[in-house]
Design a protein around this motif. Structure first.
Motif, PDB file in Angstrom:
ATOM      1  N   ILE A   8       3.390   8.904  -6.861  1.00 29.20           N
ATOM      2  CA  ILE A   8       4.689   8.301  -6.591  1.00 29.20           C
ATOM      3  C   ILE A   8       5.296   7.857  -7.909  1.00 29.20           C
ATOM      4  N   LYS A   9       6.553   8.085  -8.058  1.00 31.41           N
ATOM      5  CA  LYS A   9       7.279   7.676  -9.251  1.00 31.41           C
ATOM      6  C   LYS A   9       8.192   6.522  -8.883  1.00 31.41           C
ATOM      7  N   PRO A  10       7.776   5.292  -9.181  1.00 31.21           N
ATOM      8  CA  PRO A  10       8.608   4.139  -8.815  1.00 31.21           C
ATOM      9  C   PRO A  10       9.901   4.103  -9.638  1.00 31.21           C
ATOM     10  N   VAL A  11      10.903   3.510  -9.046  1.00 31.61           N
ATOM     11  CA  VAL A  11      12.188   3.343  -9.708  1.00 31.61           C
ATOM     12  C   VAL A  11      12.266   1.909 -10.219  1.00 31.61           C
ATOM     13  N   ASP A  12      12.725   1.754 -11.444  1.00 29.96           N
ATOM     14  CA  ASP A  12      12.867   0.410 -12.006  1.00 29.96           C
ATOM     15  C   ASP A  12      13.969  -0.355 -11.284  1.00 29.96           C
ATOM     16  N   GLU A  13      13.738  -1.639 -11.115  1.00 24.48           N
ATOM     17  CA  GLU A  13      14.744  -2.492 -10.499  1.00 24.48           C
ATOM     18  C   GLU A  13      15.886  -2.726 -11.497  1.00 24.48           C
ATOM     19  N   GLN A  36       1.277   3.554  -5.577  1.00 22.48           N
ATOM     20  CA  GLN A  36       0.752   4.017  -6.869  1.00 22.48           C
ATOM     21  C   GLN A  36      -0.755   3.802  -6.949  1.00 22.48           C
ATOM     22  N   LYS A  37      -1.224   2.677  -6.447  1.00 24.26           N
ATOM     23  CA  LYS A  37      -2.654   2.362  -6.501  1.00 24.26           C
ATOM     24  C   LYS A  37      -3.463   3.325  -5.635  1.00 24.26           C
ATOM     25  N   CYS A  38      -2.810   3.967  -4.678  1.00 20.24           N
ATOM     26  CA  CYS A  38      -3.490   4.895  -3.771  1.00 20.24           C
ATOM     27  C   CYS A  38      -3.435   6.340  -4.251  1.00 20.24           C
ATOM     28  N   ALA A  39      -2.566   6.638  -5.177  1.00 23.37           N
ATOM     29  CA  ALA A  39      -2.291   8.017  -5.590  1.00 23.37           C
ATOM     30  C   ALA A  39      -3.551   8.734  -6.046  1.00 23.37           C
ATOM     31  N   GLY A  43      -9.029  10.090   1.799  1.00 23.86           N
ATOM     32  CA  GLY A  43      -9.195   9.121   2.880  1.00 23.86           C
ATOM     33  C   GLY A  43     -10.480   8.325   2.742  1.00 23.86           C
ATOM     34  N   GLU A  44     -11.557   8.992   2.364  1.00 26.27           N
ATOM     35  CA  GLU A  44     -12.840   8.294   2.164  1.00 26.27           C
ATOM     36  C   GLU A  44     -12.722   7.227   1.083  1.00 26.27           C
ATOM     37  N   GLN A  45     -12.069   7.580  -0.020  1.00 27.44           N
ATOM     38  CA  GLN A  45     -11.905   6.611  -1.109  1.00 27.44           C
ATOM     39  C   GLN A  45     -10.981   5.469  -0.698  1.00 27.44           C
ATOM     40  N   ALA A 106      -2.188  10.068   8.193  1.00 30.28           N
ATOM     41  CA  ALA A 106      -1.325   9.549   9.253  1.00 30.28           C
ATOM     42  C   ALA A 106      -0.986   8.079   9.017  1.00 30.28           C
ATOM     43  N   GLU A 107      -1.961   7.304   8.565  1.00 25.74           N
ATOM     44  CA  GLU A 107      -1.729   5.875   8.298  1.00 25.74           C
ATOM     45  C   GLU A 107      -0.746   5.704   7.139  1.00 25.74           C
ATOM     46  N   TYR A 108      -0.882   6.530   6.117  1.00 25.95           N
ATOM     47  CA  TYR A 108       0.029   6.520   4.975  1.00 25.95           C
ATOM     48  C   TYR A 108       1.449   6.838   5.456  1.00 25.95           C
ATOM     49  N   SER A 109       1.572   7.843   6.305  1.00 29.48           N
ATOM     50  CA  SER A 109       2.878   8.211   6.873  1.00 29.48           C
ATOM     51  C   SER A 109       3.450   7.089   7.726  1.00 29.48           C
ATOM     52  N   THR A 110       2.589   6.387   8.435  1.00 28.35           N
ATOM     53  CA  THR A 110       3.042   5.251   9.242  1.00 28.35           C
ATOM     54  C   THR A 110       3.647   4.181   8.353  1.00 28.35           C
ATOM     55  N   LEU A 111       3.007   3.885   7.232  1.00 29.21           N
ATOM     56  CA  LEU A 111       3.572   2.890   6.318  1.00 29.21           C
ATOM     57  C   LEU A 111       4.940   3.354   5.814  1.00 29.21           C
ATOM     58  N   LEU A 112       5.051   4.597   5.402  1.00 31.88           N
ATOM     59  CA  LEU A 112       6.345   5.094   4.922  1.00 31.88           C
ATOM     60  C   LEU A 112       7.412   4.981   6.011  1.00 31.88           C
ATOM     61  N   ARG A 113       7.045   5.329   7.224  1.00 29.61           N
ATOM     62  CA  ARG A 113       7.983   5.250   8.349  1.00 29.61           C
ATOM     63  C   ARG A 113       8.388   3.798   8.623  1.00 29.61           C
TER      64      ARG A 113
END
Length: 172
Positions: A8-13, A36-39, A43-45, A106-113
């Motif tokens: 993920i490429k975060p955008v500066d505020e 970013q910390k998940c990138a 799933g196991e990790q 799926a859990e990652y997608s749920t957070l994004l949603r």
């Protein structure tokens, strides 16, 4: 092929802006920092509880923040009658304790949603608009933004330690 959390490429505020734009940008920055910390992790990790004796994991934080996004912005501010995603009366910590690495994508997608739905839920709500919390009384959307920034900041600190314990990666 094994799924891994995307980069993920975060955008500066913005450095100069009106209050609402600044609050949204800081919250979005914290939202992105967790991702970013998940990138690059599987799933196991993501499900690994790597900072003993804590039951925290990156997957648990993903699930928890999806729950928190839904709870504050949609259930409370918007007043939507939605069920909790994970928490139940018999296990309030299910977001952290009932992990399935096979469901990480799926859990990652749920957070994004939930993040997207949270944004939509408050686009027309003024910062001074209020709702009544059953335990704490009247609260404003401004307070919710500040609370969510703090919530993410706290858990992003946890995510730093968890990620470093998994594979030594540190984020600048």
């Amino acid at each position: 092929m094994v799924w891994t959390a995307p980069d993920i490429k975060p955008v500066d505020e913005p450095f100069i802006s009106d209050e609402r734009t600044m609050l949204v940008a800081f919250l979005d920055g914290h939202r992105d920092y967790l991702l970013q910390k998940c990138a690059g992790l599987t799933g196991e990790q993501l499900a690994r509880q790597s900072v003993s004796p804590s039951n925290l994991s990156l997957l648990g934080l993903i699930r928890h923040m999806a729950e928190v996004e839904r709870s504050w912005f949609r259930r409370r501010v918007q007043g939507s009658d939605l069920p909790m995603l994970y928490s139940r009366p018999d296990n309030e910590d299910a977001d952290f304790t009932e992990l399935d690495p096979e469901q990480a994508e799926a859990e990652y997608s749920t957070l994004l949603r939930e993040r997207d739905l949270a944004r939509e839920a408050v686009t027309e709500v003024a910062l001074d608009d209020t709702f009544v919390h059953t335990r704490w009384g009247e609260m404003s959307l401004r307070w919710v933004f500040h609370h969510m920034i703090c919530e993410y900041a706290q858990h992003n600190g946890h995510a730093d330690l968890i990620r470093e314990a998994i594979d030594g990666v540190k984020t600048e």
